[in-house]
Write a protein that holds these residues in place. Sequence first.
Motif, PDB file in Angstrom:
ATOM      1  N   ARG A  53       0.826  -1.212   0.000  1.00  0.00           N
ATOM      2  CA  ARG A  53       0.000   0.000   0.000  1.00  0.00           C
ATOM      3  C   ARG A  53       0.864   1.268   0.000  1.00  0.00           C
ATOM      4  NH1 ARG A  53      -5.045   0.142   3.726  1.00  0.00           N
ATOM      5  NH2 ARG A  53      -5.570   1.595   2.059  1.00  0.00           N
ATOM      6  N   MET A  54       2.176   1.088   0.180  1.00  0.00           N
ATOM      7  CA  MET A  54       3.084   2.244   0.157  1.00  0.00           C
ATOM      8  C   MET A  54       3.587   2.527  -1.257  1.00  0.00           C
ATOM      9  SD  MET A  54       5.305   1.547   3.586  1.00  0.00           S
ATOM     10  CE  MET A  54       4.553   1.634   5.196  1.00  0.00           C
ATOM     11  N   ASN A  55       3.264   1.639  -2.208  1.00  0.00           N
ATOM     12  CA  ASN A  55       3.655   1.884  -3.597  1.00  0.00           C
ATOM     13  C   ASN A  55       2.719   2.911  -4.223  1.00  0.00           C
ATOM     14  OD1 ASN A  55       5.737  -0.005  -3.661  1.00  0.00           O
ATOM     15  ND2 ASN A  55       4.344  -1.683  -4.150  1.00  0.00           N
ATOM     16  N   PRO A  56       3.209   3.623  -5.254  1.00  0.00           N
ATOM     17  CA  PRO A  56       2.302   4.532  -5.967  1.00  0.00           C
ATOM     18  C   PRO A  56       1.157   3.725  -6.584  1.00  0.00           C
ATOM     19  CG  PRO A  56       4.576   4.793  -6.714  1.00  0.00           C
ATOM     20  CD  PRO A  56       4.558   3.614  -5.814  1.00  0.00           C
ATOM     21  N   PRO A  57      -0.010   4.348  -6.771  1.00  0.00           N
ATOM     22  CA  PRO A  57      -1.187   3.607  -7.244  1.00  0.00           C
ATOM     23  C   PRO A  57      -0.939   2.825  -8.526  1.00  0.00           C
ATOM     24  CG  PRO A  57      -1.779   5.843  -6.653  1.00  0.00           C
ATOM     25  CD  PRO A  57      -0.302   5.740  -6.482  1.00  0.00           C
ATOM     26  N   ILE A  58      -0.033   3.292  -9.354  1.00  0.00           N
ATOM     27  CA  ILE A  58       0.171   2.626 -10.639  1.00  0.00           C
ATOM     28  C   ILE A  58       0.600   1.161 -10.463  1.00  0.00           C
ATOM     29  CG2 ILE A  58       2.588   3.389 -10.930  1.00  0.00           C
ATOM     30  CD1 ILE A  58       1.874   3.833 -13.920  1.00  0.00           C
ATOM     31  N   TYR A  59       1.317   0.882  -9.368  1.00  0.00           N
ATOM     32  CA  TYR A  59       1.776  -0.490  -9.148  1.00  0.00           C
ATOM     33  C   TYR A  59       0.772  -1.317  -8.344  1.00  0.00           C
ATOM     34  CZ  TYR A  59       6.314   1.364 -10.428  1.00  0.00           C
ATOM     35  OH  TYR A  59       7.333   1.966 -11.086  1.00  0.00           O
ATOM     36  N   ALA A  60      -0.105  -0.638  -7.632  1.00  0.00           N
ATOM     37  CA  ALA A  60      -1.008  -1.365  -6.735  1.00  0.00           C
ATOM     38  C   ALA A  60      -2.041  -2.093  -7.570  1.00  0.00           C
ATOM     39  CB  ALA A  60      -1.675  -0.396  -5.775  1.00  0.00           C
ATOM     40  N   SER A  61      -2.240  -3.350  -7.228  1.00  0.00           N
ATOM     41  CA  SER A  61      -3.180  -4.103  -8.039  1.00  0.00           C
ATOM     42  C   SER A  61      -4.419  -4.441  -7.232  1.00  0.00           C
ATOM     43  CB  SER A  61      -2.514  -5.374  -8.546  1.00  0.00           C
ATOM     44  OG  SER A  61      -1.895  -6.049  -7.478  1.00  0.00           O
ATOM     45  N   TYR A  62      -4.238  -5.253  -6.199  1.00  0.00           N
ATOM     46  CA  TYR A  62      -5.405  -5.789  -5.488  1.00  0.00           C
ATOM     47  C   TYR A  62      -5.836  -4.892  -4.344  1.00  0.00           C
ATOM     48  CZ  TYR A  62      -2.253  -7.341  -1.806  1.00  0.00           C
ATOM     49  OH  TYR A  62      -1.342  -7.371  -0.784  1.00  0.00           O
ATOM     50  N   ILE A  63      -5.102  -3.830  -4.097  1.00  0.00           N
ATOM     51  CA  ILE A  63      -5.391  -3.040  -2.905  1.00  0.00           C
ATOM     52  C   ILE A  63      -5.042  -1.569  -3.148  1.00  0.00           C
ATOM     53  CG2 ILE A  63      -3.115  -3.331  -1.799  1.00  0.00           C
ATOM     54  CD1 ILE A  63      -4.940  -4.223   0.671  1.00  0.00           C
ATOM     55  N   ASP A  64      -5.771  -0.646  -2.509  1.00  0.00           N
ATOM     56  CA  ASP A  64      -5.504   0.790  -2.690  1.00  0.00           C
ATOM     57  C   ASP A  64      -4.181   1.187  -2.038  1.00  0.00           C
ATOM     58  OD1 ASP A  64      -7.900   1.098  -3.909  1.00  0.00           O
ATOM     59  OD2 ASP A  64      -8.956   1.821  -2.121  1.00  0.00           O
ATOM     60  N   SER A  65      -3.534   2.187  -2.608  1.00  0.00           N
ATOM     61  CA  SER A  65      -2.342   2.757  -1.975  1.00  0.00           C
ATOM     62  C   SER A  65      -2.767   3.648  -0.813  1.00  0.00           C
ATOM     63  CB  SER A  65      -1.575   3.621  -2.973  1.00  0.00           C
ATOM     64  OG  SER A  65      -1.153   2.844  -4.051  1.00  0.00           O
ATOM     65  N   PHE A  66      -1.841   3.833   0.144  1.00  0.00           N
ATOM     66  CA  PHE A  66      -2.066   4.853   1.171  1.00  0.00           C
ATOM     67  C   PHE A  66      -2.019   6.224   0.500  1.00  0.00           C
ATOM     68  CE2 PHE A  66       0.173   1.752   4.205  1.00  0.00           C
ATOM     69  CZ  PHE A  66      -1.019   1.311   4.756  1.00  0.00           C
TER      70      PHE A  66
END
Length: 338
Positions: A53-66
Amino acid sequence: NKQVIFRDYVKGFPKESDMYVTASTIKLQVPEGSNGVLVKNLYLSCDPYMRNRMNPPIYASYIDSFNPGSPISGYGVAKVLDSGHPNFKKGDLVWGITGWEEYSLLSATKALFKIQHTDVPLSHYTGILGMPGMTAYAGFYEVCSPKKGEYVFISAASGAVGQLVGQFAKLLGCYVVGSAGSKDKVDMLKNKFGFDEAFNYKEETDLDAALKRYFPEGIDIYFENVGGKMLDAVLLNMRNHCRIAACGMISQYNLEEHEGVHNLMNLITKQARIGGFLVPDYYHKYPQFLELVLPYIKQGKITYVEDIAEGLESGPAALVGLFTGRNVGKQLVAVARE
Ligand code: NDP
């Protein structure tokens, strides 16, 4: 309202300074007519998936970023102070997704479970009786289809999930070996949790040789928590019809490029199966899970080790400590005791 704020997206290993503690003066209250739930947070859970969740949204797949600049969130145990939701009332104890702060206004449509059994430590609802416990249960019983007498290997075995998988496997009558990252953890696996064997993977120069030492006939079930080189070594040591539960791959979470796996072809020759799973898919089985696990805890047939950091301020260090193995057992943060 003291809060742990997420500073900005993270590259590589997370650091304590990726979060900071501050106090908000905004007064929280349940808006008239809403189904919000106002809670006082008691225990917060540190979980490896939070790194994703600490990754930028572009990498997040199954879960929202913080959200940078906002409090981080995760599983926790809390007491209801006020509620507009028919299922929750003042004084109820709950576990589920909450904020890393002293008080949170929650939408009860997120995973939020009422705690019915309070004759066990409340902190257990961040671990053995919460999300990690359900992960061990779903991953072992549902994904691995275990049978008595089978040879079981668990990586990150002393952690929140692993310690429970090992004890489930022992109760079923399996031969159980775990790997962990220190001598103390190895001793704990053998002496506290009753694993048949355990080894420190950091001291093994050849993981394939280590697995051959403990599994001369091969592995029936691998409960995968770390990925990378360990997975490759397991693929060389499978028995026919081996099952691998792909639960997590913590060794890869901080790498910008994931390591390659070389020995996948053995899945064919060993007629083996590897299956990923996400625990929220199994939450409808929570009542059955409690029916199995609560008696084991009360009868002392299962023990559970927790690593409790005191105070919200200790949260960031506790969370990043998961990635260096600082935690011994389930890592959580005590914000308030009642
Ligand atoms: P743990 O309590 O086991 O804490 C993480 C542990 O991982 C550390 O203590 C450390 O132990 C080990 N570790 C850290 N870095 C590495 C590395 N590079 N190589 C090998 N081991 C490492 O965490 P959990 O029990 O909560 O989680 C275990 C796994 O399960 C994680 O991969 C997690 O993402 C996954 N998971 C998956 C879920 C799902 O729905 N699929 C749900 C919940 C968890 P050591 O000292 O032994 O190295």
